[in-house]
Design an enzyme around this catalytic site. Structure first.
Site, mmCIF file in Angstrom:
data_model
loop_
_atom_site.group_PDB
_atom_site.id
_atom_site.type_symbol
_atom_site.label_atom_id
_atom_site.label_comp_id
_atom_site.label_asym_id
_atom_site.label_seq_id
_atom_site.Cartn_x
_atom_site.Cartn_y
_atom_site.Cartn_z
ATOM 1 N N SER A 22 0.801 -1.222 0.000
ATOM 2 C CA SER A 22 0.000 0.000 0.000
ATOM 3 C C SER A 22 0.839 1.281 0.000
ATOM 4 O O SER A 22 0.472 2.246 -0.672
ATOM 5 C CB SER A 22 -0.982 0.005 1.173
ATOM 6 O OG SER A 22 -1.989 -0.965 0.935
ATOM 7 N N THR A 67 -5.664 -3.770 8.357
ATOM 8 C CA THR A 67 -5.495 -5.148 7.894
ATOM 9 C C THR A 67 -5.414 -6.090 9.082
ATOM 10 O O THR A 67 -5.608 -5.676 10.238
ATOM 11 C CB THR A 67 -4.283 -5.261 6.925
ATOM 12 O OG1 THR A 67 -4.305 -6.550 6.308
ATOM 13 C CG2 THR A 67 -2.958 -5.053 7.643
ATOM 14 N N LYS A 71 -9.275 -6.053 11.336
ATOM 15 C CA LYS A 71 -10.407 -5.684 10.481
ATOM 16 C C LYS A 71 -11.771 -5.805 11.162
ATOM 17 O O LYS A 71 -12.689 -5.077 10.820
ATOM 18 C CB LYS A 71 -10.400 -6.528 9.198
ATOM 19 C CG LYS A 71 -9.344 -6.086 8.198
ATOM 20 C CD LYS A 71 -9.411 -6.936 6.938
ATOM 21 C CE LYS A 71 -8.817 -6.174 5.757
ATOM 22 N NZ LYS A 71 -9.013 -6.879 4.491
ATOM 23 N N ASP A 108 -12.674 -3.659 -0.384
ATOM 24 C CA ASP A 108 -11.991 -4.812 -0.980
ATOM 25 C C ASP A 108 -12.817 -5.466 -2.096
ATOM 26 O O ASP A 108 -12.312 -5.697 -3.201
ATOM 27 C CB ASP A 108 -11.679 -5.865 0.092
ATOM 28 C CG ASP A 108 -10.507 -5.478 0.976
ATOM 29 O OD1 ASP A 108 -9.653 -4.679 0.534
ATOM 30 O OD2 ASP A 108 -10.437 -5.977 2.109
ATOM 31 N N GLY A 134 -14.411 -20.586 -1.673
ATOM 32 C CA GLY A 134 -13.874 -20.093 -0.405
ATOM 33 C C GLY A 134 -14.911 -19.290 0.359
ATOM 34 O O GLY A 134 -15.862 -18.759 -0.234
ATOM 35 N N ALA A 135 -14.731 -19.228 1.668
ATOM 36 C CA ALA A 135 -15.686 -18.493 2.509
ATOM 37 C C ALA A 135 -14.987 -17.829 3.692
ATOM 38 O O ALA A 135 -15.545 -17.707 4.773
ATOM 39 C CB ALA A 135 -16.795 -19.426 2.984
ATOM 40 N N GLY A 137 -12.586 -14.265 4.946
ATOM 41 C CA GLY A 137 -12.866 -12.833 4.941
ATOM 42 C C GLY A 137 -12.889 -12.248 3.534
ATOM 43 O O GLY A 137 -13.742 -11.402 3.217
ATOM 44 N N ALA A 138 -11.981 -12.698 2.678
ATOM 45 C CA ALA A 138 -11.909 -12.142 1.321
ATOM 46 C C ALA A 138 -13.157 -12.526 0.535
ATOM 47 O O ALA A 138 -13.743 -11.703 -0.178
ATOM 48 C CB ALA A 138 -10.649 -12.661 0.625
ATOM 49 N N TYR A 225 -2.297 -12.797 -5.782
ATOM 50 C CA TYR A 225 -1.395 -12.138 -6.742
ATOM 51 C C TYR A 225 0.061 -12.591 -6.601
ATOM 52 O O TYR A 225 0.935 -12.085 -7.297
ATOM 53 C CB TYR A 225 -1.519 -10.606 -6.715
ATOM 54 C CG TYR A 225 -1.289 -9.957 -5.370
ATOM 55 C CD1 TYR A 225 -0.028 -9.596 -4.944
ATOM 56 C CD2 TYR A 225 -2.369 -9.685 -4.536
ATOM 57 C CE1 TYR A 225 0.177 -8.988 -3.718
ATOM 58 C CE2 TYR A 225 -2.190 -9.082 -3.304
ATOM 59 C CZ TYR A 225 -0.913 -8.735 -2.907
ATOM 60 O OH TYR A 225 -0.727 -8.137 -1.691
ATOM 61 N N GLY A 246 -5.262 -10.905 -8.356
ATOM 62 C CA GLY A 246 -5.628 -10.114 -7.188
ATOM 63 C C GLY A 246 -4.979 -8.744 -7.092
ATOM 64 O O GLY A 246 -5.330 -7.957 -6.206
#
Ligand code: ATR
Length: 280
Positions: A22, A67, A71, A108, A134-135, A137-138, A225, A246
């Protein structure tokens, strides 16, 4: 936001934070737009989160990103959290308002969706059924944001079914839970496939996802990524599907945050992509 003429500071609260890209993104934009300011990394252990967040306004910060592991923990420390972030159950961006109060957002999922739209302008979340693997946080950020942007059918599949069910409960009836063992059947008729598991990431296990039943026109996104092209994306690209990794999420989630802190909606330019790629 503090006085627009002052040196603007924003940063990332996390633990650890050293790996974050970032600063490269935001400091690139500060320089490009001639805005005096700096984006910094703040390594904040869980027990120091509360005083750190209390200090944001006192120190004159414009805001921060949040992060792991903060979060969720940051919720009670904020004055308000927008509806999408509440559905997601996580905040990734905090804005210090003019009166010093703190507002939480989560960009996000929208960042990921924007990168898909950029890759295929004909696609939108409402284009057709979506399958999300997937399940965690993302996944939750992506699924909630897809629903908020008009998705009509989102199939979520996860090794631990309960977690997929929790997303369905939070997001609503557009989400259907598919057993992990039936994930390839769920490719039928989809307009977009997203991998939000950690499988395929450098150092993690492989994702077993044969794509024979994936429609040719379907977009394929991977939130990973590192590596820049996962085995899933390579296989999808080889069959002619448009693919997105990503990095698009990382870059696009940063745009509205920068705008809220510094008053300019920044562009993702080839120079920025080059600066990010140079960090790998
Ligand atoms: P993030 O916050 O990035 O989403 P996470 O919450 O740790 O990270 O989620 C990781 C995801 O990858 C989860 O969906 C996880 O499945 P479980 O909920 O069953 O743990 C998935 N995942 C990780 N390793 C996996 C594996 N070996 N097989 C299948 N799914 C896996």
């Amino acid at each position: 936001m503090a006085d627009a003429n002052s040196f603007g500071i924003a940063g990332l609260l996390g633990w650890p934070v050293a790996h974050s890209r970032s600063p490269v993104i935001h400091n690139h934009w500060l320089q490009k737009y001639g805005i005096p300011g700096r984006y910094l990394l703040f390594g904040v252990p869980p027990e120091r989160l509360e005083p750190a967040v209390r200090g944001l306004s006192a120190l004159g910060l414009r805001g921060c990103n949040v992060t792991t592991p903060h979060k969720q923990a940051i919720f009670p420390l904020l004055d308000r959290v927008d509806a999408l972030a509440r559905t997601i159950g996580a905040v990734n961006t905090v804005v210090v308002e003019k009166d010093g109060s703190l507002t939480g957002f989560n960009n996000d999922g929208n960042g990921f969706i924007q990168s898909l739209r950029d890759a295929d302008p004909k696609w939108s979340p409402g284009s057709g059924p979506i399958l999300v693997l997937g399940a965690g946080g993302a996944s939750r950020a992506v699924v909630a944001s897809l629903a908020a942007q008009g998705a009509k059918e989102i199939r979520v599949t996860n090794r631990t079914r309960d977690k997929a069910q929790q997303i369905a409960d939070a997001v609503g009836s557009v989400v259907t839970v598919v057993p992990w063992e039936q994930r390839t059947d769920a490719l039928d008729g989809i307009a977009m496939l997203a991998n939000a598991t950690s499988l395929g990431m450098t150092g993690k296990g492989a994702l077993d996802m044969p794509l024979d039943r994936l429609p040719r026109h379907a977009l394929v996104g991977d939130l990973i990524y590192i590596p820049p092209e996962t085995a899933l994306l390579a296989a999808a690209r080889a069959r002619g599907n448009t693919t997105v990794n990503g990095l698009g999420l990382l870059l696009n989630q940063a745009r509205p945050a920068f705008n809220a802190w510094f008053g300019v909606m920044p562009e993702i330019t080839p120079e920025l992509l080059q600066a990010i790629q140079a960090t790998f």
